[in-house]
Design an enzyme around this catalytic site. Sequence first.
Site, PDB file in Angstrom:
ATOM      1  N   ASP A 269       0.776  -1.260  -0.140  1.00 28.16           N
ATOM      2  CA  ASP A 269      -0.055  -0.115  -0.118  1.00 28.16           C
ATOM      3  C   ASP A 269       0.860   1.344   0.086  1.00 28.16           C
ATOM      4  OD1 ASP A 269      -2.413  -1.737   0.269  1.00 28.16           O
ATOM      5  OD2 ASP A 269      -2.138  -1.850   2.450  1.00 28.16           O
TER       6      ASP A 269
ATOM      7  N   LYS B 199       2.302   2.065  -5.033  1.00 28.41           N
ATOM      8  CA  LYS B 199       2.824   1.359  -6.280  1.00 28.41           C
ATOM      9  C   LYS B 199       1.908   1.620  -7.651  1.00 28.41           C
ATOM     10  CE  LYS B 199       3.268  -2.549  -4.300  1.00 28.41           C
ATOM     11  NZ  LYS B 199       3.055  -2.250  -3.036  1.00 28.41           N
TER      12      LYS B 199
ATOM     13  N   GLY C 151      -3.714  -4.648  -4.090  1.00 30.74           N
ATOM     14  CA  GLY C 151      -4.887  -3.641  -4.465  1.00 30.74           C
ATOM     15  C   GLY C 151      -4.236  -2.220  -4.858  1.00 30.74           C
ATOM     16  N   HIS C 152      -4.103  -2.137  -6.319  1.00 30.30           N
ATOM     17  CA  HIS C 152      -3.432  -1.077  -6.735  1.00 30.30           C
ATOM     18  C   HIS C 152      -4.421  -0.077  -7.319  1.00 30.30           C
ATOM     19  CE1 HIS C 152       0.459  -3.863  -7.285  1.00 30.30           C
ATOM     20  NE2 HIS C 152       0.115  -3.481  -6.076  1.00 30.30           N
TER      21      HIS C 152
ATOM     22  N   GLN D  39       2.819  -6.112  -3.007  1.00 28.98           N
ATOM     23  CA  GLN D  39       3.113  -6.119  -1.461  1.00 28.98           C
ATOM     24  C   GLN D  39       4.298  -5.199  -1.108  1.00 28.98           C
ATOM     25  OE1 GLN D  39       1.998  -9.489  -2.986  1.00 28.98           O
ATOM     26  NE2 GLN D  39      -0.064  -8.642  -2.593  1.00 28.98           N
TER      27      GLN D  39
END
Length: 453
Positions: A13, A16, A40-41, A227
């Site tokens: 988080d 990225k 989750g991008h 991650q």
Amino acid sequence: MPLTMVVGAQWGDEGKGKVVDLLAEEHDLVARCAGGPNAGHTVVIAGQTYVVHLLPTGALRPGKVLALGSGVVIDLDALFGEIAELEGRGLEVESRLAIDPRAHLILPYHRLLERADEERTQGGRIGTTGRGIGPAYAMKAARSGIRVVDLLVPDRLRDQVAMIHAEVRARIGEAAIEAAGPDAEPGAVSAHLLAAAGRLAPRVTDVSVLLTRALAAKERVLVEGAQGTLLDLDHGTYPYVTSSSTIAGGALTGLGLGPHVVSRVMAVAKAYLTRVGRGPFPTELEPAAAAALRDLGAEFGATTGRPRRCGWLDLVGLRRAVRISGCQTLAVTKLDVLDQMAKIPVCVRYAADPRGEWWAETELADARPIYRELPGWQTSTRGARSLADLPPAARDYLTMIAEETGVPVELASVGSGREETVACGGPAAIDGRGGHPGESLRAVSSAGRAPAF
Ligand code: IMP
Ligand code: MG
């Protein structure tokens, strides 16, 4: 050979998604190398928010080739769901996608195993994202996983699914597997997978070959880490980690490339720190202060919606991340979240270790952080687009990060929009070469410096 890697320098988080989206513009291919739909991008384009979990963030840039390497674990329902969502929003995705035949599949059994583990340990030992990631990687290592290539041999696939079903039933019990309903029957699972095989077949490509040929043809490859370093299976805060390698070295394994192809490694770090799930977090704020920072930074999980734990920037962890992945450059995100702070503490070392290292024992011993307080700037940075636009204290904050890590800050993010970015490169680059005299942790020399953003 222009290959750029973007890795998370914290507990995920870090932003990225936004950084990869920016860099994707100047690349031809974007590849995911590890993890699965636990990521989750988030990217905001012209006021529209997009969140990708399994697809490379390059999906949001029309025309870019998208690759999922052998190190990724793939949930076909999640994959097709994500493709449908993006295509529903006008982006052509599927025809651009290359999936490595050696990538492992996440089956419903992996999610059942994970759920059983969480229930047995009352709320979960680790606090995972619940996507079946851990059990899928565990079965991969135990040599009982199913790979994309297996979809091409139906009889063998049915046997493999039946074996996994039997194993999972033995582990979680007849009742738990029955409670999952007819969809967890081996026949149904095989049929569901095989129904996808025809659709998947044209997308299956050896990603190692694809990327090697692309690089030979002078195409530009962007590797999107998922991650973060502190969640790495080997180097993270074990056992509170994900089940894959999240660092630059692991990215090579997950793509099938050698180290010589890498031209730059960029670490992405938030200007402060968050973590989702359980595990040590030395600079974590007490609940009220954490809630305030969480609200300012909208720190809720993009995958699970969980409130993220919040704390101050940990330079010991950041230096370690830079070292482990050999990062040559940094992107500092969410600088604007600190806009109104009067003082900003940053952890420079732990009480028990004057050398400022993060040892394995540091995690066990409930490390006490020693902070340096930096003056805040107490004015909005949202409109800044160049270093000159930043208030001096914000610039000093970035300079401090560069000095403490020994690598230049290449860009800073001051908002979620693509345009809300400060390019720090060029002659006025915020550069870590100077360092502080007398300090020993200058792990990265300036020799390998990457071109400015
Ligand atoms: P898993 O990856 O679902 O097995 O979860 C293991 C740990 O990694 C948990 O603490 C998760 O919250 C964390 N984690 C996994 N993926 C991400 C991510 O993309 N961002 C932040 N934390 C993550
Ligand atoms: Mg995320």
